[in-house]
Design a protein around this motif. Structure first.
Motif, short mmCIF file in Angstrom:
data_model
loop_
_atom_site.label_atom_id
_atom_site.label_comp_id
_atom_site.label_asym_id
_atom_site.label_seq_id
_atom_site.Cartn_x
_atom_site.Cartn_y
_atom_site.Cartn_z
N ALA A 53 0.71 -1.26 0.02
CA ALA A 53 -0.06 0.04 0.09
C ALA A 53 0.87 1.39 0.03
O ALA A 53 0.51 2.35 -0.75
CB ALA A 53 -0.83 -0.02 1.19
N THR A 54 1.90 1.36 0.71
CA THR A 54 2.64 2.52 0.87
C THR A 54 4.16 2.34 0.32
O THR A 54 4.71 3.44 0.16
CB THR A 54 2.65 2.86 2.22
OG1 THR A 54 3.81 1.80 3.14
CG2 THR A 54 1.72 2.83 3.16
N GLY A 55 4.75 1.39 -0.12
CA GLY A 55 5.78 1.30 -0.49
C GLY A 55 7.17 1.62 0.30
O GLY A 55 8.18 1.41 -0.15
N LEU A 56 6.74 1.28 1.77
CA LEU A 56 7.95 1.64 2.53
C LEU A 56 7.51 1.00 3.94
O LEU A 56 6.46 1.08 4.43
CB LEU A 56 7.91 3.07 2.98
CG LEU A 56 8.92 3.55 3.97
CD1 LEU A 56 10.43 3.35 3.61
CD2 LEU A 56 8.71 4.95 4.52
N LEU A 57 8.67 0.24 4.60
CA LEU A 57 8.43 -0.39 5.80
C LEU A 57 9.65 0.36 6.61
O LEU A 57 10.92 0.15 5.92
CB LEU A 57 8.57 -2.00 5.97
CG LEU A 57 7.16 -2.46 5.37
CD1 LEU A 57 7.29 -4.24 5.34
CD2 LEU A 57 5.91 -2.17 6.37
#
Length: 116
Positions: free
Chosen positions: A24-28
């Motif tokens: 969903a966000t492209g970042l962890l």
């Protein structure tokens, strides 16, 4: 997100909700605070065609192509592996352990080797 480092190998393990959030966000992003500095480790969406890793200013970044993220979210694919210079990168879904552990595993993927 868990990280395991041994020699020139970096392994990230993600739970169901983390894989969904990456999609969903492209970042962890996770951080481990030590007495004098903080180690940050991330997975970030990339437009490249393969996994890539970098380390700068106490931050490990694994760049993951959007196509891999999409495949990971939409299929049963377990992992992606690549060499980035001298570093072997493995990004995989986190399965429920077969042995007993006190760790909360409610968000982990069902282990395909588990017989119920």
């Amino acid at each position: 997100m868990k990280i395991r480092i041994k020699g020139n190998s970096v392994r990230y393990r993600l739970t169901r909700s983390e894989v969904a959030r990456l999609g969903a966000t492209g970042l962890l992003k996770e951080e481990t605070a030590f007495a004098s500095q903080t180690l940050t480790y991330t997975i970030e969406r990339s437009e490249a065609d393969q996994l890539r890793a970098d380390f700068q200013q106490q931050k490990i970044v694994v760049y993951m192509p959007q196509s891999m993220i999409d495949e990971w979210v939409q299929t049963d694919r377990i992992s992606f592996e690549e060499k980035s210079g001298p570093v072997r990168i493995l990004v995989e879904k986190d399965f429920v352990c077969l042995d007993h552990t006190d760790e909360d595993q409610s968000d982990n993927y069902e282990n395909p080797n588990r017989v119920c």
